[in-house]
Design an enzyme around this catalytic site. Structure first.
Site, PDB file in Angstrom:
ATOM      1  N   HIS A  96      55.465  83.252  61.845  1.00 64.09           N
ATOM      2  CA  HIS A  96      55.716  83.340  60.347  1.00 64.09           C
ATOM      3  C   HIS A  96      56.972  84.226  60.086  1.00 64.09           C
ATOM      4  O   HIS A  96      57.592  84.174  59.082  1.00 64.09           O
ATOM      5  CB  HIS A  96      54.460  83.998  59.561  1.00 64.09           C
ATOM      6  N   ASP A 154      50.178  82.958  66.358  1.00 65.23           N
ATOM      7  CA  ASP A 154      51.307  83.023  65.605  1.00 65.23           C
ATOM      8  C   ASP A 154      52.501  83.880  66.233  1.00 65.23           C
ATOM      9  O   ASP A 154      52.844  84.899  66.084  1.00 65.23           O
ATOM     10  CB  ASP A 154      50.972  84.132  64.235  1.00 65.23           C
ATOM     11  N   SER A 204      54.275  92.878  61.332  1.00 59.96           N
ATOM     12  CA  SER A 204      54.369  91.547  61.943  1.00 59.96           C
ATOM     13  C   SER A 204      55.353  91.520  63.038  1.00 59.96           C
ATOM     14  O   SER A 204      56.436  91.707  62.795  1.00 59.96           O
ATOM     15  CB  SER A 204      54.565  90.404  60.802  1.00 59.96           C
TER      16      SER A 204
HETATM   17  N1  ARG Z   1      48.974  87.490  55.784  1.00 57.94           N
HETATM   18  C1  ARG Z   1      50.013  87.659  56.975  1.00 57.94           C
HETATM   19  C2  ARG Z   1      51.223  88.816  56.377  1.00 57.94           C
HETATM   20  O1  ARG Z   1      51.386  88.895  55.333  1.00 57.94           O
HETATM   21  C3  ARG Z   1      50.669  86.412  57.126  1.00 57.94           C
HETATM   22  C4  ARG Z   1      51.468  85.613  56.236  1.00 57.94           C
HETATM   23  C5  ARG Z   1      52.115  84.422  56.640  1.00 57.94           C
HETATM   24  N2  ARG Z   1      50.856  83.284  56.518  1.00 57.94           N
HETATM   25  C6  ARG Z   1      50.711  82.524  55.321  1.00 57.94           C
HETATM   26  N3  ARG Z   1      49.490  81.708  55.480  1.00 57.94           N
HETATM   27  N4  ARG Z   1      50.761  82.821  54.259  1.00 57.94           N
HETATM   28  O2  ARG Z   1      51.911  89.001  55.619  1.00 57.94           O
HETATM   29  N1  GLU Z   2      51.594  89.474  57.962  1.00 60.46           N
HETATM   30  C1  GLU Z   2      51.994  90.890  57.680  1.00 60.46           C
HETATM   31  C2  GLU Z   2      53.668  90.887  57.832  1.00 60.46           C
HETATM   32  O1  GLU Z   2      54.285  89.859  57.626  1.00 60.46           O
HETATM   33  C3  GLU Z   2      51.385  91.805  58.362  1.00 60.46           C
HETATM   34  C4  GLU Z   2      49.916  91.859  57.868  1.00 60.46           C
HETATM   35  C5  GLU Z   2      49.606  93.394  57.203  1.00 60.46           C
HETATM   36  O2  GLU Z   2      50.129  93.125  55.961  1.00 60.46           O
HETATM   37  O3  GLU Z   2      49.282  94.185  57.832  1.00 60.46           O
HETATM   38  O4  GLU Z   2      54.112  91.843  58.232  1.00 60.46           O
END
Ligand code: ARG
Ligand code: GLU
Length: 723
Positions: free
Chosen positions: A84, A220, A654
């Site tokens: 991502h 991921d 991330s």
């Molecule tokens: N929750 C993770 C992070 O903030 C992954 C986000 C990307 N994936 C998604 N399905 N939106 O940000």
């Molecule tokens: N998916 C998040 C990122 O893009 C990490 C998840 C979080 O917020 O810990 O950094």
């Protein structure tokens, strides 16, 4: 038993930081953390993690594009980060014929690796405490403006006294709410190429349904490579560039993790707020989060229904939907987590303790005695403005697509009037190539119009404090009977709903184009909303917020003086941090207990034929059937996929590496468990968990699924648990 528990809880409140809590500065590990880390099982020294004199872990960590973290995993500059995080790079090389999002991508050799203009890898050369120099001449009595200009002057002279090579930079940043300043010297490599990515059904497996969720089965990850010139120096993209040779690359452990194993996550967490007063936390839980969640709820429902109806819409809106759904889901978890762990009560207890200390120490009382009361009054004053700001940001700034377009047009018109035709032309081209071309590819005015009607109603109904309501005013002028009719009127009349209509305006001579833009009903409406927002909400909000910031700086200082034996970590601010904890499951609800590792079996369990979130690629199912796991299975013969730990992470982490007690790579951070997302305000070791992909699953996909064995051969694979 109960007594022991009470004692345990009060001890942890007393020390404030729990096992796992904290995003620590690499330069203070020796003095603040090393002993604890070693007691938790770490076999390295602080110097092995961060050193300016010798190669250390930090030399393998980069800020990836400024929004994620990545790490070097071979002597040839191979970089590992999340799928991502690499998504837009992968997408930019994707076409109908070469669908790298759907099918994955694997460069067969160096010359097949794909360049990504704008993407960079930034290393940290060194971090220095420059508080004394930056705060020289600053006094407690100074007003805020004088304080800031003194600091700015000091930063300027520090910069002027530093000589930097090309691609090196020095950033001077406030920490601990402006009580301390650190300078960060960086070196940026601008040639970062795409090497490999799994198909989306692996890299984004589970999509929105599984996002923020444990148990998780997402692979991921994506692979890039840093290139340098022939002297191993940073250089803009050139065919003559060669793979970068790092000072350090992470060895990769094939031995995996078990319950309670030490883990360390090293990366660039974006933003946390761990020292807010209870008043701020209640405002978030009771007022701000519900409003933002409610707004996104409405928008997501509309878009979701359309996506289900029409597969073309599904494709056009998938990525936008994911972006909006991401934080919508996070905020819900955050609010619940604060309630479940009594986050507000905990802050109140701390505040009571703080008051007690002050009552015993006259000098502290004199300096800080009124802070909490002031906070209370300021947050009360802020609330209506914060609420309307939330509405404006979400509704105008994010969820009604056409208003974003209209706001760009407002800026374009301003550009012409303030800077002339040449500046206008330049900005117009930037807007077209960076925003509008893409915008219209994935834009359905009929869907946006529905979102407009729904959200403008919400905006108007929440217009508070007796401020003017431009929505109502326009409805009155037009004589429209409701928001639907208003939406229909604007969307029929405006030139912004189609590419053809807007571009035909932009093709005209600047003066005429601006005249037409300024007469567009949506331009006029957006403009009025913005003016009203700026003069009646944003200005007041900033003024109060500035007072809060000053209070917060003093409160931070006060806490440090009131609890001098306490270890404090600065809030995340997109600078390099270390967090550490252990592999551990959690119990989010009555009778529910999660174990910390998921396996390939779980992917197979989740498979739904042809489902856009849960279809498992056939090749992966075949490998599972044949148990063709190579060296990537664990002792029991299963391939681990993801695992969780108590590491304190946030957005920006991330792509961060998770390393073992020796500094070998064991996992790749990519998410947090939903129930613990309040860790941005209130870390709680009982339910806060970060989610990592097990590195063995990554290697398995690269080797067995994609057949990119040559990449594995570049890496340094180790067996630390066999020694
Ligand atoms: N929750 C993770 C992070 O903030 C992954 C986000 C990307 N994936 C998604 N399905 N939106 O940000
Ligand atoms: N998916 C998040 C990122 O893009 C990490 C998840 C979080 O917020 O810990 O950094």
């Amino acid at each position: 038993m109960k007594k022991v528990l009470v004692l345990l809880i009060s001890v942890s409140i007393a020390t404030m930081s729990f096992a796992g809590e904290g995003m620590w500065l690499p330069i203070f590990l020796k003095s603040l953390n090393e002993t604890e880390m070693q007691n938790m099982g770490m076999r390295m020294s602080a110097e092995d993690i961060y050193s300016v004199n010798k190669g250390s872990l930090k030399d393998a960590i980069v800020h990836f594009g400024g929004f994620c973290t990545a790490e070097v995993i071979s002597s040839q500059g191979l970089l590992l980060t999340n799928h991502h995080c690499g998504y837009s790079a992968i997408q930019s090389h994707t076409s109908l014929e070469k669908n790298y999002i759907r099918d994955g991508f694997w460069a067969a050799s160096h010359k097949h690796e794909l360049s990504n203009p704008g993407l960079f890898a930034k290393f940290i050369v060194r971090i220095d405490d420059v508080s004394e120099q930056i705060l020289a001449g600053v006094t407690e009595e100074m007003d805020e403006a004088t304080r800031q200009s003194t600091i700015d002057k000091n930063i300027k002279s520090l910069r002027e006294a530093t000589t930097l090579k090309k691609f090196e930079e020095i950033e001077v940043r406030p920490f601990f709410k402006g009580n301390q300043y650190f300078s960060i010297t960086t070196i940026t490599y601008p040639d970062v190429r795409l090497v490999g990515a799994p198909p989306e059904m692996i890299g984004k497996f589970g999509s929105d349904t599984d996002n923020w969720v444990w148990p998780r089965h997402t692979g991921d990850f994506a692979i890039f490579r840093i290139y340098a010139n022939e002297n191993n120096e940073p250089a803009e993209y050139s065919e003559n560039n060669v793979p970068f040779k790092p000072k350090h690359h992470l060895p990769i452990s094939l031995d995996g993790v078990e319950q309670d194993d030490f883990t360390l996550v090293f990366g660039f967490p974006g933003r946390t707020n761990s020292y807010l007063p209870s008043y701020a936390i209640s405002q978030i839980v009771d007022v701000l989060n519900p409003a933002k969640i409610g707004i996104r709820d409405q928008a997501l429902k509309i878009v979701d229904a359309e996506m289900r109806r029409d597969p073309q819409v599904k494709i056009q809106y998938a990525s936008k939907f994911a972006r909006i759904a991401n934080y919508w889901k996070k905020w819900i978890g955050e609010s619940q987590g604060i309630k479940v762990t009594d986050g507000i009560g905990r802050k109140q207890k701390l505040e009571a303790k703080f008051k007690k200390v002050l009552s015993k120490k006259k000098n502290l009382h004199k300096k800080y005695g009124s802070l909490l009361d002031e906070f209370e009054a300021l947050y009360k004053e802020l609330e209506p403005y914060a609420l309307m700001k939330g509405h404006y940001d979400e509704i105008v700034g994010r969820n009604i697509e056409i208003m974003r377009a209209a706001n760009y047009m407002r800026r374009l018109a301003d550009r012409y009037e303030n800077n002339g035709a040449a500046a206008y032309g330049k900005y117009k081209n930037i807007l077209i190539s960076r925003f509008f071309d893409d915008f219209y590819k994935n834009y359905r005015p009929e869907i946006d119009q529905k979102v407009f009607a729904t959200l403008m109603k919400t905006y108007s109904e929440n217009a508070q404090m007796g401020i003017a309501d431009p929505v109502k005013k326009l409805m009155l002028t037009l004589g429209t009977k409701d928001y639907k009719e208003l939406a229909s009127h604007l969307y029929t009349k405006t030139k912004f709903t189609t590419k053809e209509a807007l571009y035909s305006v932009l093709e005209k001579a600047p003066e005429e184009a601006v005249k037409i833009l300024r007469a567009d009903p949506l331009f006029i409406f957006t403009d009025e909303l913005a003016q009203q927002y700026n003069t009646q909400i944003a200005n007041q909000y900033s003024e109060i917020q500035a007072k809060i910031n000053k209070n917060q700086r003093l409160y931070m200082k006060a806490l440090m003086e009131a609890f001098p034996k306490q270890r404090f970590y600065p809030d995340a601010n997109s600078t390099l941090r270390v967090t550490y904890g252990k592999v551990d499951g959690y119990a989010p609800r009555d009778a529910v207990q999660y174990t910390p590792v998921t396996y390939l079996e779980g992917i197979i369990e989740k498979h739904v034929e042809d489902d856009y979130e849960f279809h498992v690629p056939e090749r992966l199912r075949k490998l599972y059937e044949l148990k063709d796991y190579g060296q990537y299975a664990d002792k029991t013969g299963k391939v681990p996929v993801c695992f969780i730990g108590t590491n304190h992470t946030t957005g920006g982490n991330s792509g961060s590496p998770a390393v073992d007690a020796y500094g070998n790579l064991i996992g790749l951070n990519f998410d947090r468990a939903w129930e613990g997302t309040m860790s941005d305000y209130n870390y709680d070791a009982s339910i806060c968990r970060n989610i990592m992909v097990d590195v063995r699953y990554i290697l398995f996909v690269i080797d067995k699924y994609a057949g990119a064995r040559h990449l594995i051969d570049e890496m340094t694979l180790v067996h630390p648990k066999e020694e």
